[in-house]
Design a protein around this motif. Structure first.
Motif, short mmCIF file in Angstrom:
data_model
loop_
_atom_site.label_atom_id
_atom_site.label_comp_id
_atom_site.label_asym_id
_atom_site.label_seq_id
_atom_site.Cartn_x
_atom_site.Cartn_y
_atom_site.Cartn_z
N ASN A 25 30.42 46.63 14.60
CA ASN A 25 30.98 45.84 13.49
C ASN A 25 31.72 44.74 13.80
N ARG A 26 32.45 44.20 14.84
CA ARG A 26 32.90 42.59 15.22
C ARG A 26 31.09 41.92 14.66
N VAL A 27 30.08 42.40 15.45
CA VAL A 27 28.42 41.31 15.19
C VAL A 27 28.58 41.15 14.18
N LEU A 28 28.59 42.35 13.72
CA LEU A 28 27.52 42.56 12.06
C LEU A 28 28.17 41.48 11.22
N ARG A 29 30.27 41.48 11.73
CA ARG A 29 30.82 40.59 10.12
C ARG A 29 30.86 39.22 10.41
N TYR A 30 30.84 38.92 11.98
CA TYR A 30 30.33 37.57 12.13
C TYR A 30 28.86 37.24 11.68
N SER A 31 28.11 37.80 11.86
CA SER A 31 26.61 37.72 11.44
C SER A 31 26.77 37.14 10.12
N ILE A 32 27.18 38.04 9.52
CA ILE A 32 26.93 37.65 7.71
C ILE A 32 27.95 37.09 7.10
N ASP A 78 32.29 35.27 22.56
CA ASP A 78 32.79 36.41 22.74
C ASP A 78 31.79 37.49 21.40
N VAL A 79 31.49 37.01 20.44
CA VAL A 79 30.57 38.12 19.46
C VAL A 79 29.62 37.97 20.27
N LEU A 80 28.66 36.92 20.86
CA LEU A 80 28.27 37.12 21.99
C LEU A 80 27.43 38.10 22.87
N GLU A 81 28.84 38.18 23.29
CA GLU A 81 28.93 39.59 24.40
C GLU A 81 29.50 40.42 24.17
N ASP A 82 30.25 41.17 22.75
CA ASP A 82 29.87 42.53 21.83
C ASP A 82 28.21 42.81 21.50
N LEU A 142 25.80 42.07 23.63
CA LEU A 142 24.67 42.04 24.79
C LEU A 142 25.67 43.57 25.49
N MET A 143 26.73 44.04 24.83
CA MET A 143 27.38 44.74 25.13
C MET A 143 26.48 46.00 24.63
N VAL A 144 26.71 45.59 23.29
CA VAL A 144 25.84 47.43 22.60
C VAL A 144 23.63 47.53 23.61
N ASN A 145 23.45 45.75 23.43
CA ASN A 145 22.79 45.97 23.59
C ASN A 145 22.44 46.87 25.40
N GLN A 146 23.43 46.87 25.92
CA GLN A 146 23.86 47.28 27.85
C GLN A 146 23.75 48.47 27.58
N VAL A 147 23.72 49.21 26.19
CA VAL A 147 23.81 50.48 26.04
C VAL A 147 22.16 51.47 25.63
N MET A 206 34.98 23.34 21.26
CA MET A 206 33.68 22.62 20.87
C MET A 206 33.14 23.61 19.88
N PRO A 207 33.07 22.55 18.71
CA PRO A 207 32.89 22.81 17.38
C PRO A 207 30.64 23.49 17.62
N VAL A 208 30.84 24.73 17.39
CA VAL A 208 29.34 24.94 17.23
C VAL A 208 28.47 25.61 16.08
N PRO A 209 27.95 26.34 15.37
CA PRO A 209 27.23 26.60 15.10
C PRO A 209 26.61 27.95 15.52
N ARG A 210 27.64 28.93 13.95
CA ARG A 210 27.38 29.78 14.04
C ARG A 210 26.49 31.01 15.23
N LEU A 211 26.50 31.70 15.95
CA LEU A 211 25.52 32.33 16.37
C LEU A 211 24.05 31.58 16.86
N PHE A 212 24.86 29.79 17.45
CA PHE A 212 23.26 29.27 17.14
C PHE A 212 22.40 30.05 18.94
N LEU A 213 23.09 30.60 20.16
CA LEU A 213 22.25 30.76 21.07
C LEU A 213 22.03 32.20 20.91
N LEU A 214 22.54 32.97 19.98
CA LEU A 214 21.53 34.21 19.53
C LEU A 214 20.52 34.63 19.60
#
Length: 533
Positions: free
Chosen positions: A379-386, A400-404, A406-411, A429-437
């Motif tokens: 839910n956190r990942v989807l809300r953050y991504s949209i 924090d969202v990237l960790e969520d 990865l945790m989902v993928n770990q399952v 530090m300001p960064v673009p949303r999910l730029f490392l995703l």
């Protein structure tokens, strides 16, 4: 012109005052040295006279005076020894001897005709049983005397001998720089002086209050004042008359007027020269900018080796930067639609959502707590991504969202391991949303093809002048062709996530760059650099 004249006028006044101050300070320094040197000379002469006088009195009190007190018939011997001892002094003293009842029993001359016997008796009575002391007194005809008292040690009772020095004999003849001096006691009774400037008229006492500071101003006169203690109750006052105040004022006004006239003349010359040069440079600068505005040339070409050339260089740099920014803006605008079309693809693989929902369905029956945790993370990942607000987020929130994610993928991939490390100073530090995703998805997509126990390490570090974002996996790594090739375009179907991450970061930080490499054990490594001051 007016500003130059005003500044030069202020400079003239300042320089004139500085000149007057320096010259006055130099004069006062020299005269201060002179009055101090004369004070030391007088002090040395007085201390020498006092020391020798006390020695004379001490020598007489050892034998001559006690012998006289025992048998009054050897007065001639006392006279002889007194004159022999007093020959060591630069002045001729007088000797007075008083018995235990303070009655005079010997005087070398008629000294009691010049000083008060009652004063001598009173001093002895007040200072008993002291062995030796000095006093200053005023005698007949405004004469001043210094009295050395010493108790005769080898006799019964308190019998005293007194050596009397006339202040008129102490003239300060060794004074080198012409300073004036006065020697007085703590009651301002004067012993010796070569000036009456600070002697109170009618009282004949020293006006010691005027020596509280180093300078004293009296009408048009300035005096340099010094005060030194010579003995327990004897003080030396030395002073020297400096330049009159009126002379200093006149000198200051003449200096100000002279410098003001000279600097105004120089100001006029400088203003005219500067004006001519400025007008020529401005005219040339206006002509050059007109050529640029009309499109006849792209750069200002003037060589004046001054601030106008610096201004021209700044304008040229601004024009070049404006052209570069315009070009970049057009390129970014062209790519905007491509980024929007690629957004869902750049963020999530559709199979991720399908597989995650299937895992949740199965996990609900086996481990409800884990299923709930998966649902919250998804839910956190989807809300953050949209969230298409377009506003940058903070690095800490993004990780924090990237960790969520990865945790989902770990399952999904039970052997998947991951590690996220961030320098605490980079949290806001300001960064673009999910730029490392896209980089993480890229690692999952290609890393899982070679091994199921994939390890992904995300590191954010603050270096001396830069920030680095690194994504490392232990998969199959990049091919040799990939490592030597240029960055793939966003619309490329191969490794499009790499370009997407880089472009989005570069839009926020134009100095960003990306580097692809393989680790020592063959895994892939993507490093994003952002230069920071």
């Amino acid at each position: 012109m007016k500003e130059i004249r005003r500044r030069f006028s202020a400079l003239a006044v300042l320089l004139a005052l500085l000149l007057v101050g320096v010259l006055s300070g130099l004069v006062f320094f020299i005269q201060s040295y002179q009055v101090t040197a004369d004070m030391r000379t007088v002090s040395r002469d007085f201390n020498l006279l006092a020391s020798r006088s006390q020695q004379v009195l001490s020598n007489l009190n050892k034998r001559a005076v006690p012998n006289y007190l025992e048998s009054r018939d050897n007065e001639r011997v006392l006279y002889q020894q007194f004159y022999e001892q007093s020959a060591r002094l630069s002045v001729q003293p007088s000797l007075l001897i008083l018995n235990a009842q303070t009655q005079p029993i010997f005087q070398s001359d008629l000294i009691l005709n010049r000083i008060s016997l009652n004063y001598v008796q009173t001093v002895i009575k007040r200072n008993r049983p002291a062995n030796a002391f000095m006093k200053v007194t005023k005698g007949e005809n405004d004469q001043h005397f210094l009295l050395f008292f010493a108790r005769v040690p080898a006799t019964a009772g308190n019998q005293y001998s007194v050596l009397v020095l006339n202040g008129a004999a102490f003239s300060g003849e060794n004074i080198k720089y012409g300073s004036s001096f006065t020697i007085a006691d703590n009651y301002d009774n004067v012993f010796a002086t070569n000036s009456t400037s600070f002697i109170l008229p009618g009282f004949g006492k020293m006006d010691s209050e005027k020596f509280a500071g180093h300078f004293y101003v009296n009408n048009d006169d300035v005096f340099l004042m010094r005060r030194q203690q010579l003995g327990k109750n004897i003080f030396l006052y030395t002073f020297l008359r400096s330049f009159p105040l009126m002379m200093l004022i006149v000198f200051g006004l003449v200096s100000v007027a002279s410098l003001l006239g000279f600097l105004i003349w120089q100001a006029n010359r400088a203003a005219n020269a500067i004006g001519d040069k400025t007008n020529a440079a401005i005219t040339e600068l206006v002509n050059e900018t007109s050529e640029i505005r009309e499109g006849k040339q792209k750069r200002i070409q003037i060589t004046t080796n001054d601030e106008f050339q610096y201004l021209a260089d700044s304008i040229n740099a601004m024009v070049e930067r404006q052209e570069a920014m315009t070009t970049q803006q057009l390129q970014l605008q062209k790519q905007t639609n491509q980024y929007e079309l690629k957004m869902l693809e750049a963020q999530f693989n559709p199979h991720f959502l399908y597989n995650t929902l299937e895992n949740i369905r199965i996990t609900i029956k086996l481990d409800p707590a884990l299923a709930e945790k998966l649902i919250l993370s998804l839910n956190r990942v989807l809300r953050y991504s949209i969230d298409h607000s377009g506003e940058p987020t903070t690095l800490e929130a993004d990780l924090d969202v990237l960790e969520d994610f990865l945790m989902v993928n770990q399952v999904r991939f039970d052997k998947l391991r991951y590690q996220i490390a961030m320098d605490p100073s980079l949290a806001n530090m300001p960064v673009p949303r999910l730029f490392l995703l896209p980089l993480i998805e890229n690692a999952l997509k290609y890393g899982m093809k070679t091994r199921s126990d994939l390890m992904i390490v995300v590191t954010c570090e603050q270096l001396e002048n830069a920030v680095t974002f690194t994504v490392i996996d232990n998969g199959g790594g990049f091919s040799s062709e990939k490592l030597i090739s240029d960055l793939p375009p966003v619309e490329s179907e191969t490794h499009h996530g790499l370009a997407n991450s880089f472009r989005r970061l570069q839009m926020l930080y134009p100095t960003a760059n990306m580097q692809l490499s393989n680790t020592d054990d063959g895994g892939a490594k993507v490093t994003l650099h952002v230069a920071r001051a």
